[in-house]
Design an enzyme around this catalytic site. Structure first.
Site, PDB file in Angstrom:
ATOM      1  N   SER A 199       0.840  -1.202   0.000  1.00  0.00           N
ATOM      2  CA  SER A 199       0.000   0.000   0.000  1.00  0.00           C
ATOM      3  C   SER A 199       0.869   1.243   0.000  1.00  0.00           C
ATOM      4  O   SER A 199       1.977   1.245   0.571  1.00  0.00           O
ATOM      5  CB  SER A 199      -0.862  -0.013   1.261  1.00  0.00           C
ATOM      6  OG  SER A 199      -1.405   1.260   1.491  1.00  0.00           O
TER       7      SER A 199
ATOM      8  N   TYR B  37      -2.370  -1.083  10.654  1.00  0.00           N
ATOM      9  CA  TYR B  37      -2.560  -1.680   9.320  1.00  0.00           C
ATOM     10  C   TYR B  37      -1.354  -1.341   8.429  1.00  0.00           C
ATOM     11  O   TYR B  37      -0.760  -2.216   7.791  1.00  0.00           O
ATOM     12  CB  TYR B  37      -3.852  -1.153   8.692  1.00  0.00           C
ATOM     13  CG  TYR B  37      -3.878  -1.283   7.190  1.00  0.00           C
ATOM     14  CD1 TYR B  37      -4.151  -2.506   6.594  1.00  0.00           C
ATOM     15  CD2 TYR B  37      -3.578  -0.191   6.367  1.00  0.00           C
ATOM     16  CE1 TYR B  37      -4.124  -2.643   5.212  1.00  0.00           C
ATOM     17  CE2 TYR B  37      -3.559  -0.317   4.991  1.00  0.00           C
ATOM     18  CZ  TYR B  37      -3.830  -1.536   4.422  1.00  0.00           C
ATOM     19  OH  TYR B  37      -3.785  -1.671   3.060  1.00  0.00           O
TER      20      TYR B  37
ATOM     21  N   LYS C  76       1.974  -3.593   6.583  1.00  0.00           N
ATOM     22  CA  LYS C  76       2.437  -3.594   5.185  1.00  0.00           C
ATOM     23  C   LYS C  76       3.950  -3.363   5.131  1.00  0.00           C
ATOM     24  O   LYS C  76       4.659  -4.007   4.365  1.00  0.00           O
ATOM     25  CB  LYS C  76       1.693  -2.528   4.371  1.00  0.00           C
ATOM     26  CG  LYS C  76       0.197  -2.798   4.219  1.00  0.00           C
ATOM     27  CD  LYS C  76      -0.076  -4.076   3.448  1.00  0.00           C
ATOM     28  CE  LYS C  76      -1.545  -4.426   3.387  1.00  0.00           C
ATOM     29  NZ  LYS C  76      -1.811  -5.764   2.826  1.00  0.00           N
TER      30      LYS C  76
END
Ligand code: UDP
Length: 339
Positions: free
Chosen positions: A124, A149, A153
């Site tokens: 991302s 989150y 990544k």
């Protein structure tokens, strides 16, 4: 030989499976359906005329994965399966770290056991953090994302880079997505968030279909052209095609390949709302609301590397994204439920 697609019943996964099948590739979907519907497999078959193999299976469960690798002839994996709600990750960091980290570790361990060493990973743009200036370029240092989150990544990317250092036979693609929206033009698959949508376009779509009264626009005093936040929206079908190109690249030579998948164009919240209204003719009532914690004013991709290396660039416009979102949402007001 087949491509293993974890999270293949999800939003981006399902669109990628369609592109793979359309190119004549065999696909094995592994999805635990924790945030997806099994109906997606029927819809994929309706679109492509081909039915992928499907296993309802948590990627964290290594023995479950092993039995799939024993049955199927897997040549490479595309790993989508992950928890993805930014706000929820702030509330439940443990669950996010556990699921997202354990699943990549489990997958690469089982892949290595079966000597499958090609993987495309869903990363991302959030890995650039808040300090890098836009447009983001792949050679910028990875930053500090504002959510657990985003941290998962960053960590998964690092795990994959370290695996390559330990074994140069791996061929790894890290794909940094910008803001995927839109739906397949058939209207048969699309984004189906559970509960109140966190992201902008699914919320707009639910206002359009009458499920929500109005859109809250989080902040109109940013330093952008109209005061609302700017993002790089990318049609999910363009994004899916980027995965196919990234997968092909893995056959060239073992390495770690990192690509931004974005359009390179910034669009503000208000611009997106106005385009949606213009394209669909459906009014979207909105109210200005306070800023959302953790939001950056503006970010977008430098998409040159994917063009140079993969011969990939976005083809669809913001108008296409709005039209296809509305086509999906109006045909499936409740997503995959009750049909
Ligand atoms: N946004 C908004 N109202 C919503 C959801 C999102 O104004 O109901 C804004 C959000 O503040 C951000 C932009 O829309 O500026 C894109 O948000 P999204 O969550 O879709 O993507 P991200 O911020 O994670 O890139």
């Amino acid at each position: 030989m087949s491509i293993l697609v974890t999270g293949g019943c999800g939003y981006i996964g399902s669109h990628t499976v369609v592109e793979l099948l359309n190119l004549g590739k065999e696909v094995v979907i592994v999805d635990d359906l924790s945030n997806a519907s099994a109906k997606v497999v029927d819809r994929i078959e309706e679109i492509t005329g081909k039915r992928p193999s499907f296993y309802q299976q948590d990627v964290v469960d290594k023995d479950g994965l092993r039995s799939i690798f024993k049955k199927e002839q897997i040549e490479a994996s595309i790993h989508f399966a992950a928890f993805k709600a930014v706000g929820e990750s702030v509330q439940k960091p443990g669950a996010y770290y556990e699921n997202n980290i354990m699943s990549i570790l489990s997958l690469v361990e089982v892949m290595a056991e079966f000597d499958v060493k090609k993987i495309v990973f869903s990363s991302s743009a959030t890995v650039y953090g808040s300090l890098n200036p836009s447009p983001y370029k792949e050679d910028m240092p990875v930053g500090v994302p504002t959510s657990p989150y985003g941290q998962t990544k960053v960590m998964c990317e690092q795990i994959l880079r370290d695996i390559y250092i330990s074994d140069n036979n791996w061929s790894i693609s890290l794909l940094r997505y910008f803001n995927p929206i839109g739906a397949h033009e058939s209207g048969l698959i699309g984004e189906d968030p559970s509960g109140i949508p966190n992201n902008l376009m699914p919320f707009i779509a639910q206002v359009a279909v009458g499920k929500r009264e109005f859109l809250n626009i989080f902040g109109d005093d940013y330093e952008t052209q109209d005061g609302t936040c700017v993002r790089d929206y990318i049609h999910v079908v363009d994004l899916a095609k980027g995965h196919v190109k990234a997968l092909d690249k893995l056959n060239q030579a073992p390495d770690v390949y990192t690509y931004n998948l974005g359009s390179g164009q910034g669009t503000s919240v208000l611009e997106l709302v106005h385009t949606f209204v213009a394209v669909t003719g459906v009014d979207i009532p909105y109210k200005m609301a306070p800023r959302r914690a953790g939001d950056l004013a503006s970010f977008y991709a430098n998409a040159d590397k994917a063009l140079a290396d993969l011969n990939w660039k976005t083809e669809k416009s913001i108008e296409d994204m709005c039209r296809d979102t509305w086509n999906w949402q109006s045909k499936n007001p409740n997503g995959y439920e009750n049909q």
